[in-house]
Design a protein around this motif. Structure first.
Motif, PDB file in Angstrom:
ATOM      1  N   SER A 121       0.828  -1.212   0.000  1.00  0.00           N
ATOM      2  CA  SER A 121       0.000   0.000   0.000  1.00  0.00           C
ATOM      3  C   SER A 121       0.859   1.256   0.000  1.00  0.00           C
ATOM      4  O   SER A 121       0.593   2.207  -0.740  1.00  0.00           O
ATOM      5  CB  SER A 121      -0.920   0.023   1.215  1.00  0.00           C
ATOM      6  N   PHE A 122       1.884   1.257   0.824  1.00  0.00           N
ATOM      7  CA  PHE A 122       2.770   2.416   0.906  1.00  0.00           C
ATOM      8  C   PHE A 122       3.457   2.670  -0.432  1.00  0.00           C
ATOM      9  O   PHE A 122       3.504   3.812  -0.908  1.00  0.00           O
ATOM     10  CB  PHE A 122       3.811   2.186   2.003  1.00  0.00           C
ATOM     11  N   ASN A 123       3.958   1.620  -1.052  1.00  0.00           N
ATOM     12  CA  ASN A 123       4.638   1.782  -2.333  1.00  0.00           C
ATOM     13  C   ASN A 123       3.677   2.249  -3.426  1.00  0.00           C
ATOM     14  O   ASN A 123       4.035   3.089  -4.256  1.00  0.00           O
ATOM     15  CB  ASN A 123       5.326   0.474  -2.740  1.00  0.00           C
ATOM     16  N   ILE A 124       2.476   1.729  -3.427  1.00  0.00           N
ATOM     17  CA  ILE A 124       1.485   2.148  -4.428  1.00  0.00           C
ATOM     18  C   ILE A 124       1.113   3.613  -4.237  1.00  0.00           C
ATOM     19  O   ILE A 124       1.006   4.364  -5.212  1.00  0.00           O
ATOM     20  CB  ILE A 124       0.244   1.244  -4.372  1.00  0.00           C
ATOM     21  N   THR A 125       0.926   4.029  -2.989  1.00  0.00           N
ATOM     22  CA  THR A 125       0.543   5.429  -2.753  1.00  0.00           C
ATOM     23  C   THR A 125       1.647   6.389  -3.184  1.00  0.00           C
ATOM     24  O   THR A 125       1.359   7.454  -3.734  1.00  0.00           O
ATOM     25  CB  THR A 125       0.165   5.676  -1.285  1.00  0.00           C
ATOM     26  N   LEU A 126       2.887   6.021  -2.941  1.00  0.00           N
ATOM     27  CA  LEU A 126       3.981   6.883  -3.401  1.00  0.00           C
ATOM     28  C   LEU A 126       4.042   6.928  -4.920  1.00  0.00           C
ATOM     29  O   LEU A 126       4.305   7.984  -5.515  1.00  0.00           O
ATOM     30  CB  LEU A 126       5.323   6.411  -2.835  1.00  0.00           C
ATOM     31  N   PHE A 127       3.791   5.812  -5.569  1.00  0.00           N
ATOM     32  CA  PHE A 127       3.776   5.767  -7.032  1.00  0.00           C
ATOM     33  C   PHE A 127       2.647   6.633  -7.592  1.00  0.00           C
ATOM     34  O   PHE A 127       2.855   7.406  -8.538  1.00  0.00           O
ATOM     35  CB  PHE A 127       3.639   4.315  -7.506  1.00  0.00           C
ATOM     36  N   ILE A 128       1.457   6.515  -7.014  1.00  0.00           N
ATOM     37  CA  ILE A 128       0.320   7.331  -7.468  1.00  0.00           C
ATOM     38  C   ILE A 128       0.623   8.816  -7.301  1.00  0.00           C
ATOM     39  O   ILE A 128       0.368   9.619  -8.204  1.00  0.00           O
ATOM     40  CB  ILE A 128      -0.965   6.942  -6.696  1.00  0.00           C
ATOM     41  N   ALA A 129       1.168   9.186  -6.159  1.00  0.00           N
ATOM     42  CA  ALA A 129       1.499  10.595  -5.920  1.00  0.00           C
ATOM     43  C   ALA A 129       2.530  11.098  -6.922  1.00  0.00           C
ATOM     44  O   ALA A 129       2.410  12.213  -7.448  1.00  0.00           O
ATOM     45  CB  ALA A 129       2.007  10.778  -4.498  1.00  0.00           C
ATOM     46  N   ALA A 130       3.528  10.293  -7.227  1.00  0.00           N
ATOM     47  CA  ALA A 130       4.568  10.708  -8.174  1.00  0.00           C
ATOM     48  C   ALA A 130       4.004  10.858  -9.585  1.00  0.00           C
ATOM     49  O   ALA A 130       4.246  11.864 -10.256  1.00  0.00           O
ATOM     50  CB  ALA A 130       5.711   9.699  -8.159  1.00  0.00           C
ATOM     51  N   ALA A 150      -6.599  15.984  -7.586  1.00  0.00           N
ATOM     52  CA  ALA A 150      -7.433  15.095  -6.769  1.00  0.00           C
ATOM     53  C   ALA A 150      -6.855  13.684  -6.754  1.00  0.00           C
ATOM     54  O   ALA A 150      -6.824  13.019  -5.703  1.00  0.00           O
ATOM     55  CB  ALA A 150      -8.869  15.087  -7.285  1.00  0.00           C
ATOM     56  N   CYS A 151      -6.385  13.213  -7.898  1.00  0.00           N
ATOM     57  CA  CYS A 151      -5.752  11.888  -7.953  1.00  0.00           C
ATOM     58  C   CYS A 151      -4.455  11.866  -7.156  1.00  0.00           C
ATOM     59  O   CYS A 151      -4.139  10.877  -6.487  1.00  0.00           O
ATOM     60  CB  CYS A 151      -5.498  11.491  -9.406  1.00  0.00           C
ATOM     61  N   LEU A 152      -3.710  12.951  -7.218  1.00  0.00           N
ATOM     62  CA  LEU A 152      -2.505  13.100  -6.399  1.00  0.00           C
ATOM     63  C   LEU A 152      -2.864  13.013  -4.924  1.00  0.00           C
ATOM     64  O   LEU A 152      -2.214  12.299  -4.152  1.00  0.00           O
ATOM     65  CB  LEU A 152      -1.837  14.442  -6.705  1.00  0.00           C
ATOM     66  N   PHE A 154      -5.363  11.516  -3.638  1.00  0.00           N
ATOM     67  CA  PHE A 154      -5.752  10.136  -3.347  1.00  0.00           C
ATOM     68  C   PHE A 154      -4.531   9.311  -2.958  1.00  0.00           C
ATOM     69  O   PHE A 154      -4.590   8.505  -2.031  1.00  0.00           O
ATOM     70  CB  PHE A 154      -6.458   9.526  -4.561  1.00  0.00           C
ATOM     71  N   GLY A 155      -3.423   9.520  -3.657  1.00  0.00           N
ATOM     72  CA  GLY A 155      -2.193   8.805  -3.317  1.00  0.00           C
ATOM     73  C   GLY A 155      -1.580   9.299  -2.026  1.00  0.00           C
ATOM     74  O   GLY A 155      -1.175   8.505  -1.173  1.00  0.00           O
ATOM     75  N   VAL A 156      -1.519  10.598  -1.863  1.00  0.00           N
ATOM     76  CA  VAL A 156      -0.921  11.169  -0.659  1.00  0.00           C
ATOM     77  C   VAL A 156      -1.765  10.833   0.567  1.00  0.00           C
ATOM     78  O   VAL A 156      -1.234  10.622   1.655  1.00  0.00           O
ATOM     79  CB  VAL A 156      -0.741  12.698  -0.811  1.00  0.00           C
ATOM     80  N   GLY A 157      -3.076  10.746   0.400  1.00  0.00           N
ATOM     81  CA  GLY A 157      -3.955  10.428   1.518  1.00  0.00           C
ATOM     82  C   GLY A 157      -3.669   9.084   2.138  1.00  0.00           C
ATOM     83  O   GLY A 157      -3.952   8.862   3.309  1.00  0.00           O
ATOM     84  N   GLY A 158      -3.098   8.176   1.388  1.00  0.00           N
ATOM     85  CA  GLY A 158      -2.743   6.875   1.938  1.00  0.00           C
ATOM     86  C   GLY A 158      -1.542   6.913   2.853  1.00  0.00           C
ATOM     87  O   GLY A 158      -1.320   5.987   3.626  1.00  0.00           O
ATOM     88  N   ASN A 159      -0.755   7.966   2.788  1.00  0.00           N
ATOM     89  CA  ASN A 159       0.414   8.093   3.649  1.00  0.00           C
ATOM     90  C   ASN A 159       0.108   8.806   4.948  1.00  0.00           C
ATOM     91  O   ASN A 159       0.911   8.794   5.857  1.00  0.00           O
ATOM     92  CB  ASN A 159       1.525   8.864   2.937  1.00  0.00           C
ATOM     93  N   LEU A 160      -1.044   9.453   5.015  1.00  0.00           N
ATOM     94  CA  LEU A 160      -1.384  10.206   6.214  1.00  0.00           C
ATOM     95  C   LEU A 160      -1.683   9.250   7.360  1.00  0.00           C
ATOM     96  O   LEU A 160      -2.057   8.103   7.150  1.00  0.00           O
ATOM     97  CB  LEU A 160      -2.592  11.102   5.949  1.00  0.00           C
ATOM     98  N   PRO A 161      -1.533   9.739   8.600  1.00  0.00           N
ATOM     99  CA  PRO A 161      -1.837   8.871   9.744  1.00  0.00           C
ATOM    100  C   PRO A 161      -3.297   8.431   9.729  1.00  0.00           C
ATOM    101  O   PRO A 161      -4.182   9.196   9.385  1.00  0.00           O
ATOM    102  CB  PRO A 161      -1.564   9.763  10.953  1.00  0.00           C
ATOM    103  N   VAL A 162      -3.526   7.184  10.098  1.00  0.00           N
ATOM    104  CA  VAL A 162      -4.865   6.624  10.151  1.00  0.00           C
ATOM    105  C   VAL A 162      -5.222   6.383  11.610  1.00  0.00           C
ATOM    106  O   VAL A 162      -4.471   5.738  12.331  1.00  0.00           O
ATOM    107  CB  VAL A 162      -4.929   5.302   9.355  1.00  0.00           C
ATOM    108  N   ASP A 163      -6.335   6.901  12.056  1.00  0.00           N
ATOM    109  CA  ASP A 163      -6.827   6.726  13.427  1.00  0.00           C
ATOM    110  C   ASP A 163      -5.799   7.173  14.463  1.00  0.00           C
ATOM    111  O   ASP A 163      -5.650   6.541  15.506  1.00  0.00           O
ATOM    112  CB  ASP A 163      -7.211   5.267  13.691  1.00  0.00           C
ATOM    113  N   GLY A 164      -5.073   8.234  14.173  1.00  0.00           N
ATOM    114  CA  GLY A 164      -4.105   8.743  15.128  1.00  0.00           C
ATOM    115  C   GLY A 164      -2.803   7.971  15.179  1.00  0.00           C
ATOM    116  O   GLY A 164      -1.882   8.346  15.863  1.00  0.00           O
ATOM    117  N   GLN A 165      -2.711   6.872  14.465  1.00  0.00           N
ATOM    118  CA  GLN A 165      -1.491   6.072  14.445  1.00  0.00           C
ATOM    119  C   GLN A 165      -0.800   6.272  13.114  1.00  0.00           C
ATOM    120  O   GLN A 165      -1.455   6.401  12.092  1.00  0.00           O
ATOM    121  CB  GLN A 165      -1.825   4.583  14.618  1.00  0.00           C
TER     122      GLN A 165
END
Length: 174
Positions: A121-130, A150-152, A154-165
């Motif tokens: 997931s982390f690798n895909i989100t970085l790829f989408i953002a790039a 917006a698509c950018l 979507f990728g960056v949103g996967g790197n943000l903290p989830v549920d405070g963690q």
């Protein structure tokens, strides 16, 4: 009515109790807590250590945080230039598009990380953002640019903290 100096003497007497009382309960820390803390610190320093894995994890997670911050700041920086070149009626919609992507990305990637794994997931989100970040540089209309932003997001949103963690916890590299 007691004098102010009498109050000061009473307060001083509270802090001059025996040293054995202070070592066990000073500021709410008991001797048991101190022993547990010492045991954990010794274990972390002597048995776990700090090696190649921790260094790789440090740089990889740093890359994720860098991506989060650079894209958010990048969109804010280009707003005046968007206004000049593409002449939209409301340039704020570029930021709005980014935040829509961030919301959708954080919601989607939080669930996908549990299904397909955090590393992938982390690798895909970085790829989408790039990919979408670079593609946004070639947008010839405001609607296209907002869609790519917006698509950018979507990728960056996967790197943000989830549920405070933090999104990246353990076994990211392994």
């Amino acid at each position: 009515m007691p004098s102010p100096s009498h109050d000061v003497e009473n307060k001083d007497s509270l802090y001059t109790s025996s040293s054995s009382d202070l070592s066990s309960t000073q500021e709410g820390v008991t001797a048991v807590y101190e022993a547990k803390s010492r045991l954990i610190n010794e274990h972390l320093q002597n048995e776990v250590g700090f090696g190649r894995y921790q260094i790789q994890l440090f740089f990889l997670t740093g890359l994720g945080w860098f991506a989060d911050n650079i894209w958010l700041q990048g969109v804010a920086i280009i707003l005046p230039q968007i206004q000049k070149e593409l002449k939209p009626t409301r340039v704020e919609f570029a930021t709005f598009a980014l935040y829509i992507g961030l919301i959708l990305g954080a919601s989607t990637w939080g669930i996908l990380a549990d299904l397909i794994g955090r590393r992938l997931s982390f690798n895909i989100t970085l790829f989408i953002a790039a990919v979408f970040g670079i593609a946004g540089g070639g947008a010839n209309s405001f609607v296209t640019l907002c869609s790519l932003i917006a698509c950018l997001g979507f990728g960056v949103g996967g790197n943000l903290p989830v549920d405070g963690q933090p999104f990246l916890t353990r076994r990211l590299l392994g």
